[in-house]
Design an enzyme around this catalytic site. Structure first.
Site, PDB file in Angstrom:
ATOM      1  CG  ASP A  13      -1.950  -1.131   1.225  1.00 56.36           C
ATOM      2  OD1 ASP A  13      -2.289  -1.817   0.252  1.00 56.36           O
ATOM      3  OD2 ASP A  13      -2.163  -1.591   2.300  1.00 56.36           O
ATOM      4  CD  GLU A  14       4.691  -0.561  -0.374  1.00 56.71           C
ATOM      5  OE1 GLU A  14       3.798  -0.555  -1.256  1.00 56.71           O
ATOM      6  OE2 GLU A  14       5.297  -1.282   0.358  1.00 56.71           O
ATOM      7  N   GLY A  15       1.603   3.048  -2.675  1.00 54.76           N
ATOM      8  CA  GLY A  15       1.146   3.883  -3.756  1.00 54.76           C
ATOM      9  C   GLY A  15       1.932   3.188  -5.070  1.00 54.76           C
ATOM     10  CE  LYS A  16       2.208  -2.611  -4.341  1.00 53.56           C
ATOM     11  NZ  LYS A  16       2.156  -2.345  -2.820  1.00 53.56           N
ATOM     12  N   GLY A  40      -4.486  -4.369  -3.801  1.00 50.33           N
ATOM     13  CA  GLY A  40      -5.617  -3.296  -3.979  1.00 50.33           C
ATOM     14  C   GLY A  40      -4.767  -1.950  -4.529  1.00 50.33           C
ATOM     15  CG  HIS A  41      -2.007  -1.972  -6.985  1.00 46.34           C
ATOM     16  ND1 HIS A  41      -0.986  -2.354  -7.990  1.00 46.34           N
ATOM     17  CD2 HIS A  41      -1.700  -2.622  -5.776  1.00 46.34           C
ATOM     18  CE1 HIS A  41      -0.382  -3.511  -7.107  1.00 46.34           C
ATOM     19  NE2 HIS A  41      -0.854  -3.457  -5.820  1.00 46.34           N
ATOM     20  CD  GLN A 223       0.696  -8.768  -2.546  1.00 42.64           C
ATOM     21  OE1 GLN A 223       1.277  -9.488  -3.177  1.00 42.64           O
ATOM     22  NE2 GLN A 223      -0.649  -8.848  -2.761  1.00 42.64           N
ATOM     23  CB  VAL A 298      -7.873  -0.785  -1.892  1.00 40.07           C
ATOM     24  CG1 VAL A 298      -8.562  -0.679  -3.178  1.00 40.07           C
ATOM     25  CG2 VAL A 298      -6.846   0.465  -1.489  1.00 40.07           C
ATOM     26  CB  THR A 300      -9.606  -6.365   3.891  1.00 45.22           C
ATOM     27  OG1 THR A 300      -8.682  -5.689   4.068  1.00 45.22           O
ATOM     28  CG2 THR A 300      -9.136  -7.627   2.701  1.00 45.22           C
ATOM     29  NE  ARG A 302      -7.659  -6.826   6.590  1.00 40.78           N
ATOM     30  CZ  ARG A 302      -6.750  -7.663   6.613  1.00 40.78           C
ATOM     31  NH1 ARG A 302      -6.492  -8.353   7.658  1.00 40.78           N
ATOM     32  NH2 ARG A 302      -5.788  -7.772   5.457  1.00 40.78           N
ATOM     33  CE  LYS A 330      -1.354   7.888   1.486  1.00 42.85           C
ATOM     34  NZ  LYS A 330      -2.161   7.071   1.738  1.00 42.85           N
ATOM     35  CG  ASP A 332       0.037  14.618   0.262  1.00 44.18           C
ATOM     36  OD1 ASP A 332       0.857  13.606  -0.107  1.00 44.18           O
ATOM     37  OD2 ASP A 332      -1.084  14.362   0.445  1.00 44.18           O
ATOM     38  N   GLY A 414       0.063  13.995  -3.639  1.00 44.19           N
ATOM     39  CA  GLY A 414      -1.467  13.837  -3.655  1.00 44.19           C
ATOM     40  C   GLY A 414      -1.655  12.722  -4.272  1.00 44.19           C
TER      41      GLY A 414
HETATM   42  P1  GDP Z   1      -0.742   0.343  -3.416  1.00 43.90           P
HETATM   43  O1  GDP Z   1      -1.343  -0.923  -2.930  1.00 43.90           O
HETATM   44  O2  GDP Z   1       0.711   0.258  -3.494  1.00 43.90           O
HETATM   45  O3  GDP Z   1      -1.242   0.586  -5.019  1.00 43.90           O
HETATM   46  O4  GDP Z   1      -1.449   1.471  -2.592  1.00 43.90           O
HETATM   47  P2  GDP Z   1      -2.982   1.828  -2.332  1.00 43.90           P
HETATM   48  O5  GDP Z   1      -3.530   2.079  -3.455  1.00 43.90           O
HETATM   49  O6  GDP Z   1      -3.437   0.464  -1.476  1.00 43.90           O
HETATM   50  O7  GDP Z   1      -2.739   2.859  -1.028  1.00 43.90           O
HETATM   51  C1  GDP Z   1      -2.244   4.067  -1.401  1.00 43.90           C
HETATM   52  C2  GDP Z   1      -3.223   5.165  -1.137  1.00 43.90           C
HETATM   53  O8  GDP Z   1      -2.673   6.211  -1.252  1.00 43.90           O
HETATM   54  C3  GDP Z   1      -4.231   5.225  -2.341  1.00 43.90           C
HETATM   55  O9  GDP Z   1      -5.410   5.811  -1.846  1.00 43.90           O
HETATM   56  C4  GDP Z   1      -3.809   6.368  -3.215  1.00 43.90           C
HETATM   57  O10 GDP Z   1      -4.623   7.059  -3.973  1.00 43.90           O
HETATM   58  C5  GDP Z   1      -3.139   7.273  -2.148  1.00 43.90           C
HETATM   59  N1  GDP Z   1      -1.707   7.777  -2.801  1.00 43.90           N
HETATM   60  C6  GDP Z   1      -0.815   7.373  -3.711  1.00 43.90           C
HETATM   61  N2  GDP Z   1       0.293   8.488  -3.603  1.00 43.90           N
HETATM   62  C7  GDP Z   1      -0.161   9.526  -2.764  1.00 43.90           C
HETATM   63  C8  GDP Z   1       0.319  10.796  -2.340  1.00 43.90           C
HETATM   64  O11 GDP Z   1       1.493  11.155  -2.902  1.00 43.90           O
HETATM   65  N3  GDP Z   1      -0.235  11.510  -1.682  1.00 43.90           N
HETATM   66  C9  GDP Z   1      -1.573  11.365  -1.114  1.00 43.90           C
HETATM   67  N4  GDP Z   1      -2.335  11.969  -0.164  1.00 43.90           N
HETATM   68  N5  GDP Z   1      -2.236   9.798  -1.372  1.00 43.90           N
HETATM   69  C10 GDP Z   1      -1.469   9.119  -2.208  1.00 43.90           C
HETATM   70  P1  IMO Z   2      -1.084  -4.416  -2.377  1.00 37.63           P
HETATM   71  O1  IMO Z   2      -0.595  -4.799  -3.569  1.00 37.63           O
HETATM   72  C1  IMO Z   2      -0.876  -4.789   2.189  1.00 37.63           C
HETATM   73  C2  IMO Z   2      -1.185  -8.798   3.564  1.00 37.63           C
HETATM   74  C3  IMO Z   2      -2.269  -9.196   4.435  1.00 37.63           C
HETATM   75  C4  IMO Z   2      -1.780 -10.103   5.638  1.00 37.63           C
HETATM   76  C5  IMO Z   2      -0.872 -10.899   4.741  1.00 37.63           C
HETATM   77  C6  IMO Z   2      -1.012 -12.156   4.082  1.00 37.63           C
HETATM   78  O2  IMO Z   2      -2.299  -3.583  -2.175  1.00 37.63           O
HETATM   79  O3  IMO Z   2       0.123  -3.301  -1.718  1.00 37.63           O
HETATM   80  P2  IMO Z   2      -2.573 -13.032   2.057  1.00 37.63           P
HETATM   81  O4  IMO Z   2      -4.094 -12.642   1.721  1.00 37.63           O
HETATM   82  O5  IMO Z   2      -1.795 -12.077   0.942  1.00 37.63           O
HETATM   83  O6  IMO Z   2      -2.137 -14.286   2.432  1.00 37.63           O
HETATM   84  O7  IMO Z   2      -2.363 -12.210   3.296  1.00 37.63           O
HETATM   85  O8  IMO Z   2      -0.430  -9.956   3.592  1.00 37.63           O
HETATM   86  N1  IMO Z   2      -1.245  -7.963   2.496  1.00 37.63           N
HETATM   87  C7  IMO Z   2      -1.420  -6.931   2.109  1.00 37.63           C
HETATM   88  N2  IMO Z   2      -0.999  -5.897   2.688  1.00 37.63           N
HETATM   89  N3  IMO Z   2      -1.082  -4.413   0.898  1.00 37.63           N
HETATM   90  C8  IMO Z   2      -1.453  -5.672   0.062  1.00 37.63           C
HETATM   91  O9  IMO Z   2      -1.317  -5.575  -1.188  1.00 37.63           O
HETATM   92  C9  IMO Z   2      -1.360  -6.916   0.721  1.00 37.63           C
HETATM   93  N4  IMO Z   2      -1.597  -8.032   0.277  1.00 37.63           N
HETATM   94  C10 IMO Z   2      -1.478  -9.065   1.155  1.00 37.63           C
HETATM   95  O10 IMO Z   2      -2.815  -8.079   5.096  1.00 37.63           O
HETATM   96  O11 IMO Z   2      -1.313  -9.509   6.485  1.00 37.63           O
HETATM   97 MG    MG Z   3      -2.859  -1.554  -1.765  1.00 35.84          MG
END
Ligand code: GDP
Ligand code: IMO
Ligand code: MG
Length: 427
Positions: A13-16, A40-41, A223, A298, A300, A302, A330, A332, A414
């Protein structure tokens, strides 16, 4: 021409999704190489927000060929509904290519994922419940079902029957669940064959030919580094290799073809599910990061656990991925804090430790050693260049870069595609 890998540097969830989308205009192929719909991207384009689980984020860029590589585990029902959802929003999904060697998630994998978690009780991993672990276990155990099996009814039948032979024993005798009839699974999965066939391709060959023709291939990890089954915080990990080596095995592109490995790094830290997290904040600062950063899963829904930036982890990500660059996201979200603590090392049993301990028990009781960096209060979301950032925000980025061991080549200010400061070009 280059192949680039984009990998999460922390716990996901770093913003991939945003980073992939940003590069979407300059690349020809975007490949998911591991994981499945546990990911969840999020991609935000103008006023439209997309949440992608199984499909590569590049599918939103009109000229990109999206590819699901052999290393991915595919839940076909989820795949088809994701495609339908995008079609309904006017996104062209027709160019998608799917490897016939990718494994399939079936109903018994989802069921096993949930029951084993329930039986673990307090020791549960906190999986997404999507059947990821059991599907990869079957792959390694050589009893998995692959996309190509969908097109041969007799093979599919044999494989489903063989897999359910012992899984039904487990479900009924150990977990007190109903047996899953092989016939039902067979019927459902045969129904997917015609819908998936148009996308089937020899993806390793396609990608090799693309690279030979000077096309740009971006490999989008799911991940993150600390969720890697080999290099992460085992057993609190996912069941695949998000780290850059996984990009090679999960796509069939050899390591000599990869020019750049970009680590996506949040300016603070989050984690979903169980497991150690030294800089976790269980106080008002943690709540504030969650609220301001919108840190809710995104996939679950949670709440994400939140904490300060951890430079030990960033250094580790540089090491195990061979990172050439970071994309810091992030920044900001940190606007408004007077002081921003950054973890520079750990204290473990009275000793200062600079590198991630390989021993799980040591990591479990690692205490963060913080350095306080001065914060800023100006809105940075409109900044387009590094020079436009307040001095303290510049200093924060520079300090993170120095501690983390690779240049920060882009900064997210942002969620939108344009809310990015590009420092060094990735291509
Ligand atoms: P991913 O799984 O690595 O693609 O990341 P997620 O989509 O699960 O979570 C990243 C969240 O941060 C999403 O809601 C993005 O829209 C948001 N996001 C990504 N880059 C930035 C940023 O630079 N600033 C802010 N405020 N939000 C961001
Ligand atoms: P993105 O690609 C954050 C976590 C789950 C759990 C562990 C194992 O959006 O960054 P799994 O269902 O893969 O066997 O669960 O990994 N997890 C994530 N956490 N972002 C994800 O994907 C994740 N995919 C799995 O919460 O701790
Ligand atoms: Mg994600």
């Amino acid at each position: 021409m280059p192949a680039l890998v984009l990998v999460g540097a922390q716990w996901g969830d770093e913003g991939k999704g945003k980073a992939t989308d940003l590069l979407g205009g300059s690349v020809d192929y975007v490949v998911r190489y591991q994981g499945g719909n546990n990911a969840g991207h999020t991609v935000v384009i103008g006023d439209q927000k997309y949440a992608l689980h199984l499909l590569p984020s590049g599918i939103l860029s009109p000229n990109v060929v999206p590819v699901i590589g052999n290393g991915v585990v595919i839940d076909p029902g989820v795949l088809l509904s994701e495609l339908k959802g995008l079609d309904e929003r006017g996104i062209d999904t027709s160019k998608l290519l799917i490897s016939g060697n990718a494994h399939l998630i079936t109903p018994y994998h989802r069921t096993l994922d949930k029951v084993t978690e329930r039986f673990l009780g307090k020791r549960r991993i906190g999986t997404t419940g999507r059947g990821i672990g059991p599907a990869y276990a079957d792959k390694i155990n050589r009893v998995g079902i692959r996309v190509q099996d969908l097109f041969d009814e007799s093979i599919l039948r044999q494989k489903i029957e063989a897999a359910l032979h012992d899984k039904n024993q487990l479900l009924v005798k150990l977990y007190n669940r109903r047996a899953i009839p092989a016939e039902l699974v067979l019927e459902e999965y045969l129904g997917y064959a015609d819908k998936i066939k148009p996308y089937l391709a020899d993806t390793t060959l396609v990608l090799d030919e693309a690279l030979k023709a000077n096309k740009v291939v971006l490999l989008e990890g799911g991940q993150g580094t600390l969720l890697d089954v080999d290099h992460g915080t085992y057993p609190f990990v996912t069941s695949s290799n998000p780290t850059s080596g996984g990009a090679c095995t999960g796509s069939g592109i050899g390591p000599t073809k990869i020019d750049r490995v970009i680590g996506i790094l949040k300016a603070y830290t989050t984690r979903v599910g169980s497991g150690p997290f030294p800089t976790e904040l269980l106080d008002a600062d943690g709540d504030a990061l969650r609220r301001i950063g919108g840190e809710r899963g995104v996939t679950t829904g949670r709440d994400r656990r939140c904490g300060w930036f951890d430079a030990v982890i960033a250094r580790y990500a540089t090491r195990v991925n061979g990172l050439t660059d970071f994309f810091l996201t992030k920044l900001d979200v940190l606007t408004g804090w007077e002081q921003i603590p950054v973890c520079v090392a750990y204290e473990i049993d009275g000793q200062r430790v600079e590198e991630l301990p390989y021993n799980q028990s040591d990591f479990h009781h690692a205490k963060p050693i913080y350095e306080n960096l001065p914060g800023w209060s100006e809105d940075i979301s409109k900044a387009k260049t590094f020079a436009e950032l307040p001095k303290n925000a510049q200093a924060y980025v520079k300090a993170l870069e120095e501690m983390s061991g690779a240049p920060i080549s882009a900064i997210g200010v942002g969620p939108g595609r344009t809310e990015t400061i590009e420092i060094n070009s990735f291509l």
